[in-house]
Design a protein around this motif. Structure first.
Motif, PDB file in Angstrom:
ATOM      1  N   TYR A 229      -7.355   1.993   5.596  1.00  0.00           N
ATOM      2  CA  TYR A 229      -7.321   0.600   6.057  1.00  0.00           C
ATOM      3  C   TYR A 229      -6.066  -0.006   6.239  1.00  0.00           C
ATOM      4  CZ  TYR A 229      -9.008  -3.572   8.332  1.00  0.00           C
ATOM      5  OH  TYR A 229      -9.351  -4.592   9.283  1.00  0.00           O
ATOM      6  N   GLY A 230      -4.879   0.623   6.849  1.00  0.00           N
ATOM      7  CA  GLY A 230      -3.389   0.329   6.690  1.00  0.00           C
ATOM      8  C   GLY A 230      -2.549   0.682   5.511  1.00  0.00           C
ATOM      9  N   THR A 231      -1.459   0.598   5.857  1.00  0.00           N
ATOM     10  CA  THR A 231      -0.363   0.967   4.687  1.00  0.00           C
ATOM     11  C   THR A 231      -0.802   1.815   3.733  1.00  0.00           C
ATOM     12  OG1 THR A 231      -0.070  -1.640   5.258  1.00  0.00           O
ATOM     13  CG2 THR A 231       1.401  -0.387   3.511  1.00  0.00           C
ATOM     14  N   PRO A 232      -0.998   3.043   4.031  1.00  0.00           N
ATOM     15  CA  PRO A 232      -1.353   4.179   3.115  1.00  0.00           C
ATOM     16  C   PRO A 232      -0.638   4.172   1.655  1.00  0.00           C
ATOM     17  CG  PRO A 232      -1.151   4.996   5.179  1.00  0.00           C
ATOM     18  CD  PRO A 232      -0.346   3.804   5.250  1.00  0.00           C
ATOM     19  N   SER A 233       0.618   4.073   1.716  1.00  0.00           N
ATOM     20  CA  SER A 233       1.410   4.144   0.432  1.00  0.00           C
ATOM     21  C   SER A 233       1.019   5.418  -0.207  1.00  0.00           C
ATOM     22  CB  SER A 233       1.315   2.772  -0.473  1.00  0.00           C
ATOM     23  OG  SER A 233       1.591   1.827   0.054  1.00  0.00           O
ATOM     24  N   PRO A 234       0.878   6.435   0.245  1.00  0.00           N
ATOM     25  CA  PRO A 234       0.266   7.881  -0.648  1.00  0.00           C
ATOM     26  C   PRO A 234       1.178   8.402  -1.659  1.00  0.00           C
ATOM     27  CG  PRO A 234       1.427   8.470   1.460  1.00  0.00           C
ATOM     28  CD  PRO A 234       1.690   7.155   1.482  1.00  0.00           C
ATOM     29  N   GLY A 243      -4.173  20.551 -12.896  1.00  0.00           N
ATOM     30  CA  GLY A 243      -3.126  21.455 -12.410  1.00  0.00           C
ATOM     31  C   GLY A 243      -2.658  21.235 -10.897  1.00  0.00           C
ATOM     32  N   ASP A 244      -3.338  20.618 -10.182  1.00  0.00           N
ATOM     33  CA  ASP A 244      -3.095  20.477  -8.652  1.00  0.00           C
ATOM     34  C   ASP A 244      -2.736  18.965  -8.260  1.00  0.00           C
ATOM     35  OD1 ASP A 244      -5.387  19.245  -8.393  1.00  0.00           O
ATOM     36  OD2 ASP A 244      -6.555  21.197  -7.645  1.00  0.00           O
ATOM     37  N   LEU A 245      -2.144  18.762  -7.019  1.00  0.00           N
ATOM     38  CA  LEU A 245      -1.870  17.527  -6.547  1.00  0.00           C
ATOM     39  C   LEU A 245      -2.878  16.755  -5.833  1.00  0.00           C
ATOM     40  CD1 LEU A 245       1.740  18.057  -5.458  1.00  0.00           C
ATOM     41  CD2 LEU A 245       1.040  17.349  -7.688  1.00  0.00           C
ATOM     42  N   ASP A 246      -3.479  15.735  -6.258  1.00  0.00           N
ATOM     43  CA  ASP A 246      -4.406  15.133  -5.609  1.00  0.00           C
ATOM     44  C   ASP A 246      -3.670  13.882  -4.907  1.00  0.00           C
ATOM     45  OD1 ASP A 246      -6.608  16.097  -7.260  1.00  0.00           O
ATOM     46  OD2 ASP A 246      -5.484  15.272  -8.879  1.00  0.00           O
ATOM     47  N   ILE A 247      -4.405  12.969  -4.103  1.00  0.00           N
ATOM     48  CA  ILE A 247      -3.694  11.980  -3.592  1.00  0.00           C
ATOM     49  C   ILE A 247      -4.503  10.459  -3.722  1.00  0.00           C
ATOM     50  CG2 ILE A 247      -3.175  10.902  -1.255  1.00  0.00           C
ATOM     51  CD1 ILE A 247      -3.556  13.785   0.088  1.00  0.00           C
ATOM     52  N   ILE A 248      -3.749   9.637  -4.112  1.00  0.00           N
ATOM     53  CA  ILE A 248      -4.196   7.941  -4.322  1.00  0.00           C
ATOM     54  C   ILE A 248      -3.539   7.331  -3.295  1.00  0.00           C
ATOM     55  CG2 ILE A 248      -4.439   5.867  -5.269  1.00  0.00           C
ATOM     56  CD1 ILE A 248      -4.749   7.659  -8.177  1.00  0.00           C
ATOM     57  N   CYS A 249      -4.300   6.752  -2.132  1.00  0.00           N
ATOM     58  CA  CYS A 249      -3.429   5.820  -1.205  1.00  0.00           C
ATOM     59  C   CYS A 249      -3.879   4.589  -1.450  1.00  0.00           C
ATOM     60  CB  CYS A 249      -4.285   6.133   0.163  1.00  0.00           C
ATOM     61  SG  CYS A 249      -3.242   7.588   0.812  1.00  0.00           S
ATOM     62  N   GLY A 250      -3.151   3.583  -1.031  1.00  0.00           N
ATOM     63  CA  GLY A 250      -3.370   2.124  -1.007  1.00  0.00           C
ATOM     64  C   GLY A 250      -3.877   1.656   0.266  1.00  0.00           C
ATOM     65  N   GLU A 251      -3.903   0.490   0.750  1.00  0.00           N
ATOM     66  CA  GLU A 251      -4.235  -0.039   2.109  1.00  0.00           C
ATOM     67  C   GLU A 251      -3.696  -1.646   2.230  1.00  0.00           C
ATOM     68  OE1 GLU A 251      -8.526  -0.211   1.543  1.00  0.00           O
ATOM     69  OE2 GLU A 251      -8.400  -2.339   0.917  1.00  0.00           O
ATOM     70  N   PHE A 252      -3.867  -1.945   3.406  1.00  0.00           N
ATOM     71  CA  PHE A 252      -3.637  -3.161   3.865  1.00  0.00           C
ATOM     72  C   PHE A 252      -4.127  -4.329   3.010  1.00  0.00           C
ATOM     73  CE2 PHE A 252      -2.876  -7.123   6.262  1.00  0.00           C
ATOM     74  CZ  PHE A 252      -1.291  -7.107   6.480  1.00  0.00           C
ATOM     75  N   ILE A 253      -5.330  -4.053   2.415  1.00  0.00           N
ATOM     76  CA  ILE A 253      -5.965  -5.344   1.571  1.00  0.00           C
ATOM     77  C   ILE A 253      -5.962  -4.819   0.301  1.00  0.00           C
ATOM     78  CG2 ILE A 253      -8.149  -6.293   1.232  1.00  0.00           C
ATOM     79  CD1 ILE A 253      -9.029  -5.947   4.301  1.00  0.00           C
ATOM     80  N   ASP A 254      -6.825  -4.504  -0.360  1.00  0.00           N
ATOM     81  CA  ASP A 254      -6.815  -4.458  -2.018  1.00  0.00           C
ATOM     82  C   ASP A 254      -7.248  -3.376  -2.836  1.00  0.00           C
ATOM     83  OD1 ASP A 254      -9.597  -4.942  -1.337  1.00  0.00           O
ATOM     84  OD2 ASP A 254      -9.768  -6.892  -2.448  1.00  0.00           O
ATOM     85  N   LYS A 255      -7.682  -2.310  -2.046  1.00  0.00           N
ATOM     86  CA  LYS A 255      -8.402  -1.243  -2.787  1.00  0.00           C
ATOM     87  C   LYS A 255      -7.411  -0.003  -2.839  1.00  0.00           C
ATOM     88  CE  LYS A 255     -11.959  -1.643  -0.238  1.00  0.00           C
ATOM     89  NZ  LYS A 255     -11.501  -2.947   0.558  1.00  0.00           N
ATOM     90  N   PHE A 256      -7.939   0.977  -3.392  1.00  0.00           N
ATOM     91  CA  PHE A 256      -7.308   2.373  -3.700  1.00  0.00           C
ATOM     92  C   PHE A 256      -8.399   3.453  -3.132  1.00  0.00           C
ATOM     93  CE2 PHE A 256      -5.635  -0.799  -6.775  1.00  0.00           C
ATOM     94  CZ  PHE A 256      -4.256  -0.452  -6.556  1.00  0.00           C
ATOM     95  N   THR A 257      -8.021   4.421  -2.404  1.00  0.00           N
ATOM     96  CA  THR A 257      -8.644   5.538  -2.109  1.00  0.00           C
ATOM     97  C   THR A 257      -8.269   6.890  -2.751  1.00  0.00           C
ATOM     98  OG1 THR A 257      -9.122   4.341  -0.034  1.00  0.00           O
ATOM     99  CG2 THR A 257      -9.848   6.635  -0.193  1.00  0.00           C
ATOM    100  N   TRP A 258      -9.106   7.556  -3.374  1.00  0.00           N
ATOM    101  CA  TRP A 258      -8.924   8.617  -4.246  1.00  0.00           C
ATOM    102  C   TRP A 258      -9.404   9.976  -3.428  1.00  0.00           C
ATOM    103  CZ3 TRP A 258      -7.100  11.790  -8.020  1.00  0.00           C
ATOM    104  CH2 TRP A 258      -7.918  12.872  -8.373  1.00  0.00           C
TER     105      TRP A 258
END
Length: 656
Positions: A229-234, A243-258
């Motif tokens: 939901y906007g502004t991913p900041s990955p 041993g591998d690369l995962d992703i955590i994104c932010g968003e325009f509101i207040d949560k983090f997506t894994w």
């Protein structure tokens, strides 16, 4: 706040031609007055670390002394800059030194760690000598305008390095906030359902192929393009230690997506996104417009998050080292602290000067963009006074926080965690105690009754301001919701000023009506108690009407209309009342470039004739808005001005 547009809403007042000529003549004789930012007087005080509106953190060992410091980029007005917060103790949760400005703010700046070293990127380029020259030595990487051809409304464009497929070279990920589907304004149906689309937050791969960058496509997760939901900041890191690369994104509101990497280091494949959570609850920041950055901040072997928030604060989200249900577990946000310097209360602060605790000096009661109401105590009655850090006020034993939620902002659900409280303080019910009268993002005018005692205020739950309307309760035409009968629903984010205007001993109300006219709601006694009459347009001036940008809409004298615009551009007027020119009547201070003086000339036959005198200074303090209030801290009987600004700081101007 309209995140796409309102940085452009510079509230620059336009007075009449003769007034402008007089101002130009005066400016040749003496310099323009300057506002001074209020500081704390106690050097040992510790407060929340913060810049102005919207913190973009760059955690790194900036001074090369072996510990992590914080750089924070802030693009607001008037606190624009890149700021250095020094860590002098080496602790994981230190008390930082006050910020030192080291350069101008950097739009869309992102930090990547490559082989343990910080690398700083802007869209399309890397800043090669960041620590010594900041933006002075950029290296072009890939055409920045590539994504302008793919997306019409780009709000944020965040570029980072990552060796995506572990082949030894640096690829680039570009994260785009796309607002085209969202549209930003006035799209609720009659049931309060948003009929436009969501904000989008896509993440693209720009692959390094034999030393040349090529745009590939959006990165997929769960068989679909990543779209938060906007502004991913990955952030690409091994958060689950497999041993591998995962992703955590932010968003325009207040949560983090894994996004868990269920493939390999060399051939990443990502599971569908899930919100980070702990203790069976979704992990959320206090505010919104969050910007996370990953690194092992506490150097304990797992990857933490350092997260900037909308009000300029920065939080530490510590990785617990636990993995539950294939997801890393983080502790609740801990907001960093700093040694106190400038007095601050969130962002878009709206102060009101009053002796809240009845100890003989003037305190500040304030609203802000996050919907809180705060008490800043005057500790010593000095000039300037020693001020305490803000304390959130409670009502009915709960912290006051007015929020838009899904459908309380005319600009849509992306503003769910904003409240834009603006207020005044007066004895509304005439029981000898000061109450608080509040407007907000909703446009519902309410009040909090003081049920405490003098010197020990205690607030009851909110209740609506009541008006004895003749017929249906009016509202702005664009409100999707219907107000309760005999309540006051008016333009959002405008100050409700409780004042005994006619000196009859009863507290009246002056504020914008639903059409944007400055209106006088007179108080009277009835058999059923105190009531307000419908608003009257008693204030007259030439020119009479102003839009959001204070452009003159009419050139003839008439009722003073402080905003002719609609929807998200409506309202936004902050007012203070007092005898600024010390001539025995009540003038008005209005938000502008700093503050605009509306001089009271006379009152005849129920009309108050006023003159638009222009801004008090040429100093630019307005981003979204300023918010004036009057105080007399030097106790000379002449009101001085405090301005709340977009950056959450307070600016003082002595009345000469």
């Amino acid at each position: 706040m309209n995140p796409l547009k309102t940085f452009l809403y510079l509230l620059t007042a336009v007075a009449c031609v003769n007034c402008q000529q007089n101002q130009r003549a005066d400016s040749q004789e003496k310099p323009s007055p300057k506002f001074e930012r209020l500081i704390y007087q106690d050097p040992n005080l510790v407060v929340d670390l913060g810049v102005g509106l919207w913190a973009w953190p760059l955690p790194m060992d900036y001074d090369d002394d072996g510990d992590y410091d914080l750089l924070v980029s802030c693009r607001d007005v008037p606190f624009n800059g890149l700021y250095f917060f020094e860590n002098t103790t080496g602790e994981a949760f230190p008390v930082f030194n006050p910020p030192v400005k080291i350069g101008d703010a950097l739009k869309d700046v992102q930090l990547s760690y490559v082989d343990g070293k910080p690398r700083v990127l802007l869209p399309g380029k890397e800043l090669l000598d960041f620590k010594t020259e900041i933006a002075g030595n950029p290296k072009s990487l890939f055409p920045e305008d590539t994504f302008k051809k793919l997306h019409k409304k780009i709000r944020s464009n965040q570029w980072k390095y990552v060796d995506y497929e572990n082949d030894g070279d640096l690829d680039i990920v570009a994260a785009i906030q796309d607002g085209e589907d969202y549209g930003w304004d006035n799209a609720f149906d009659e049931h309060g359902v948003w009929t436009n689309g969501p904000l989008h937050g896509f993440v693209y791969l720009i692959e390094n192929i034999d030393g040349a960058y090529q745009l590939k496509d959006k990165i997929m997760a769960g068989g679909k393009p990543i779209d938060v939901y906007g502004t991913p900041s990955p952030n690409f890191d091994d958060f689950d230690n497999d041993g591998d690369l995962d992703i955590i994104c932010g968003e325009f509101i207040d949560k983090f997506t894994w996004f868990e990497n269920i493939g390999t280091r060399e051939n990443p494949q990502y599971a569908a996104g899930r919100y980070l959570q702990n203790s069976d609850e979704i992990l959320k920041m206090d505010l919104q417009m969050i910007v996370p950055v990953s690194l092992d901040w506490d150097k304990d072997g797992d990857v933490d998050l350092i997260v900037g928030d909308e009000d300029g604060r920065v939080a530490f989200l510590e990785h617990t080292g636990k993995i539950e249900d294939h997801m890393p577990v983080f502790r609740e946000p801990r907001y960093f602290q700093q040694r106190a310097e400038y007095v601050k209360f969130g962002a878009l602060v709206t102060p009101f000067g009053t002796d809240w605790d009845d100890d003989g000096d003037e305190d500040l009661i304030c609203g802000n963009s996050a919907g809180y109401i705060g008490f800043i105590e005057n500790l010593d009655g000095g000039n300037p006074p020693s001020l305490a850090p803000p304390v959130y006020l409670k009502a009915n034993n709960e912290v006051i926080r007015i929020l838009a939620g899904e459908n309380g902002s005319i600009q849509g659900p992306c503003e769910a965690k904003w409240g834009y409280t603006t207020l005044s303080v007066a004895d509304w019910d005439h029981d000898g105690l000061k109450d608080i009268i509040v407007n907000s993002i909703w446009g519902k005018v309410i009040w909090y009754k003081n049920i405490g005692t003098r010197g020990d205020p205690l607030l009851a739950a909110a209740q609506p301001i009541r008006v004895q309307w003749e017929g249906d309760t009016p509202k702005p035409e664009w409100f999707w919701w219907e107000p309760e009968p005999n309540t006051l629903a008016t333009q959002w984010r405008t100050t409700p000023t409780a004042i005994d205007w006619n000196a009859d001993g009863l507290t009246d109300l002056i504020m914008l009506d639903p059409a944007g006219y400055l209106s006088y709601f007179e108080r009277y006694n009835s058999v059923s108690g105190l009531r307000l009459k419908p608003g009257k347009k008693i204030f007259h001036a030439q020119p009479a009407s102003y839009t959001r940008r204070n452009k003159v809409a009419d050139s003839v004298a008439g009722s003073l209309r402080l905003n002719t615009d609609k929807y998200g551009a409506s309202g936004r007027r902050k007012l203070a009342f007092g005898d600024w020119d010390h001539d025995g009547d009540t003038d008005i201070l209005l938000n502008s470039l700093n503050a605009l003086l509306i001089e009271n000339l006379s009152e005849q036959e129920g009309k108050v004739h006023m003159k638009m005198n222009g801004s008090l200074s040429d100093q630019k303090l307005a981003g979204h808005t300023t918010s004036p209030t009057l105080v007399d801290w030097d106790k000379n009987g002449i009101p001085d001005l405090i301005l709340g600004a977009e950056d959450g700081h307070f600016y003082y101007l002595k009345n000469e």
